[in-house]
Each structure stands twice: as C-alpha cells, then as structure tokens.
Scaffold this active site. Structure first.
Site, PDB file in Angstrom:
ATOM      1  N   ARG A  67      58.182  28.761  53.542  1.00 48.91           N
ATOM      2  CA  ARG A  67      57.225  29.736  54.211  1.00 48.91           C
ATOM      3  C   ARG A  67      57.598  31.093  54.651  1.00 48.91           C
ATOM      4  O   ARG A  67      56.632  31.889  54.837  1.00 48.91           O
ATOM      5  CB  ARG A  67      56.927  28.995  55.518  1.00 48.91           C
ATOM      6  N   TYR A 120      33.566  42.019  50.312  1.00 51.50           N
ATOM      7  CA  TYR A 120      33.667  40.509  49.606  1.00 51.50           C
ATOM      8  C   TYR A 120      33.043  39.631  50.897  1.00 51.50           C
ATOM      9  O   TYR A 120      33.615  39.831  51.929  1.00 51.50           O
ATOM     10  CB  TYR A 120      34.919  40.397  49.364  1.00 51.50           C
ATOM     11  N   ASP A 192      41.185  46.871  50.161  1.00 48.78           N
ATOM     12  CA  ASP A 192      41.178  45.924  49.298  1.00 48.78           C
ATOM     13  C   ASP A 192      41.241  46.575  47.759  1.00 48.78           C
ATOM     14  O   ASP A 192      40.187  47.098  47.448  1.00 48.78           O
ATOM     15  CB  ASP A 192      40.073  44.983  49.592  1.00 48.78           C
ATOM     16  N   LYS A 217      42.858  37.342  40.812  1.00 50.48           N
ATOM     17  CA  LYS A 217      42.083  38.061  39.780  1.00 50.48           C
ATOM     18  C   LYS A 217      42.992  38.760  38.555  1.00 50.48           C
ATOM     19  O   LYS A 217      43.457  37.911  37.698  1.00 50.48           O
ATOM     20  CB  LYS A 217      41.191  39.048  40.403  1.00 50.48           C
TER      21      LYS A 217
END
Length: 401
Positions: A67, A120, A192, A217
């Site tokens: 983590r 988005y 972004d 992506k």
C-alpha cells in the site's frame, strides 16, 4: 565491474523518448532480470529493527508494504517522472484514484478551488457534489476563457484543476497562461493530461505543478488494466502520499507490471495513433452525414493555434456530431464493425461511444448541458488499425444514418 551495472553510467536526460521508456527504469531495483520481476507480496521483511523503523518512516518506500509502495511501482514512477519532466511520480489504482487523492490532499474546509465547466464526469462530480459537502467552495469556469480563471481567483483559492483536451468535447485550456496566473498567488495547478499523453503534451514544462494520468488509457495501451499516475515535485508527492495511504487506492503489482509493459511501446503507438486520428478526422469532415468534427489537429478547431503551441501531437480522440439526433447517432454507432461500443480510449484497438448514451445514466441533465454534450455526439478513440480499414468502416456505418 561491468560498466552497465553502474547506474550512474546512464544519463537519462540524454536519452530520446523511445529509449527512455525501455531503459529509464534499469537499475532502479537490484534485479538482474531483463524482463522486470513482479513482486506479488503485500509486505517485505526487514533485516533488523532499525531497518524496519527506517522503512516504516520513509514515504513511498518500495519494500515495506505494498500500500506504501512496491518495486514495480518504483519502476513505473521512474519512467513517468522522466516522461513528464517532474522530480518524481507515484501510482494509484485508477485515474480517479489519482485525481481524488490529489484534490483531497491539497484542500480543506474553507478553501476554494477553480475548475472547468468541462471535466471528465467523475471529476465533475467531485467538484459539484463531494467538495461542497466538505466545506470546500468550487467555482467552475469556461476553460477557453483565460480571463474567467483570473476573475475566479480569491484569497482562499488553493487549487486550480484543469483538463486539456477536455473529455469529451476536446476544448483546450491554455496551460502556460493558467500557470502564470496562479504563480503570484501561490495557487497549485493540477492538470489531467490523460487525453494528450506525455508524448503529445508536457504540462509541467508550461508551469503546471501536478500532472495526472488515467494510466488505464494511453499509458497501459491495451485495455487490460486500471491505474493512475501523479507526476509532481518531491514536496507535493509526499503531501499527496500521506492521503493516498489513508484512502488506499493501491495499484496491484500485476497491473503495475502491465503498465510498465505498456509504457515500453508508448512512443511508437502514439505515432501511429496521432497519424490515424488526424486522417480520420479529415475524412469525417468531408462526409455529408456529419454535422461537425471536433479535433485539435484540424484547422477548423477553434483553438487549433493553441493546440499547435502546447501540443506535439493531437491524440486518439475525435468527437463529432451526427446529423439528426439521438436515434440517428445510435444507428451509426451500432453499424460500426471494427471498434467495439465500449468506454475508455487510447488503446491499440479503436473504441466508440455514443456520448449522451454513456453519460446520461450518471450525470443530470444540467450537468450534461454544462459539459456541452448534445444528444448526437460521438466519441471515437482511434487505435493502430490500418487507416483505410477504419475509413471504410466509418463510411459504411454512415450510410445507415
């Protein structure tokens, strides 16, 4: 000693991008494997208590607890920091994990955030619904109007969040101008960069503090993983990391390995994708069934000059409007044979969505209007197929409209 075992012999700043993505993570770990190992372990052994204390107290340690970090995470982060020109990078379990973690790490109740009217959809929901619940004020501005950003700045503005090109309308934000506005006020600017990729656009070079990607992506490139990347300074990365380990948007070692594999071919995939998308956009502009085409690489795009100034390529995504309305657009999308009717973008295979049909279930009508999404909008993510095959498929599908 073999010189190639000496990490200092490799000057990453001298490497071209195609070489960087292949060798930029060499010697990050102590592995001697050619293909990177997958560290499928949740936790790592310390040799003694003092080493354990050092591991536990080091942000983003790659060999303490997955983590917190993992050797495969470390490899990906090294390449991404070099690609975006930042001091460091960190990975998350998804693009939205990266965006949400970054925003929540940097703002508190009473702060003010400036964002765009076009984001988005999940980013838009953070701005519209989540932040106000936590006492954070948000002002949405038209991203093409730099004066709107200037007028929105307040004494308590802590963050400006931008996305360019914006999903799905491909409106651009002048990154250098926004960064210049923010700098005198000490406002952090996060961008972004998913729709561009670091091959086509480097926001940090234009003054942006934090560059975020949905690595699902272009970076992964094969529609087989979900991941996010945050590229920034060491100082901001440490601030964001402390929130990250609490939120727990952890990238699995396997997905990190798949992402690393995808990065190896990113420059050559982007070269083909950029060429295909521009050619298909030009083809679509000539079709009588198409009302309008939105693509930054076209001279008809209202911000084409800005695109040429801050981008080196224009990406996979073409937005276009089919003449008629919702039903005609549905028929067109259903008639396509090559691209699956599926979400996401930036992979080796083309994908297509009827934008209104995709977003109407998760956005209100008001949010749809604000985002500028009409009922006849199509989002086409162009892959690496032969351009003549893509044109032929689009042409036959248009005949049913």
């Amino acid at each position: 000693m073999d010189k190639r075992d000496n990490r200092e012999e490799l000057n990453l700043e001298e490497l071209r991008t195609e070489t960087l993505v292949v060798h930029g993570d060499d010697w990050v770990t102590n592995d001697r494997t050619v293909a990177p190992a997958i560290y499928y372990t949740a936790t790592f052994r310390a040799h003694n208590s003092s080493e354990f204390a050092e591991m536990a107290g080091t942000p983003r340690h790659a060999r303490y607890y997955t983590r917190y970090g993992n050797p495969v995470h470390e490899r990906v982060a090294k390449i991404m920091a070099e690609l975006e020109g930042t001091e460091t990078a960190m990975v998350t379990g998804s693009g939205m994990g990266a965006i949400a973690t970054t925003i929540l790490a940097l703002v508190s109740a009473g702060d003010h955030v400036i964002a765009q009217t076009r984001h988005y959809m999940s980013t838009a929901k953070i701005m519209d619904e989540m932040l106000p619940r936590f006492g954070v004020e948000v002002t949405l501005v038209e991203q093409a109007d730099i004066n709107a950003f200037a007028e929105a700045i307040r004494p308590n503005t802590k963050l400006i969040m931008v996305e360019t090109p914006a999903n799905p309308t491909l409106v651009l934000t002048d990154l250098a101008a926004v960064a210049e506005l923010a700098r005198p006020h000490g406002i952090i600017v996060a961008a972004d960069n998913t729709f561009a990729s670091p091959i086509n656009q480097r926001p940090h070079d234009l003054g942006v503090d934090i560059v975020i990607h949905s690595a699902t992506k272009y970076l992964g490139g094969h529609h087989d993983l979900t991941a996010g990347v945050i590229c920034t300074s060491e100082e901001l990365a440490e601030r964001i990391w402390h929130t990250h380990i609490s939120i727990g948007s952890v990238l699995s070692p396997m997905d990190a390995w798949l992402l690393l594999r995808g990065l190896r071919t990113l420059p050559i995939r982007m070269e083909r994708i950029n060429a295909n998308a521009l050619a298909l956009a030009e083809f679509l502009e000539q079709q009588p069934q198409v009302e309008r085409v939105y693509y930054p690489g076209l001279p008809s795009h209202p911000q084409h000059e800005l695109a040429k100034r801050q981008m080196r390529g224009f990406g996979a995504v073409i937005a276009f409007a089919i003449k008629g309305g919702y039903e005609e657009t549905q028929r067109f999308v259903s008639a396509l044979k090559l691209p699956p009717n599926a979400v996401s973008l930036g992979g080796v295979d083309s994908l297509v969505v009827h934008t209104a049909a995709m977003w109407e279930g998760v956005m209100t009508e008001e949010q749809m209007r604000t985002a500028g999404i009409p009922s006849n909008f199509v989002r086409f993510s162009v892959g690496i197929e032969h351009i003549d095959d893509l044109k032929a498929d689009v042409w036959q599908a248009l005949q049913v409209v």
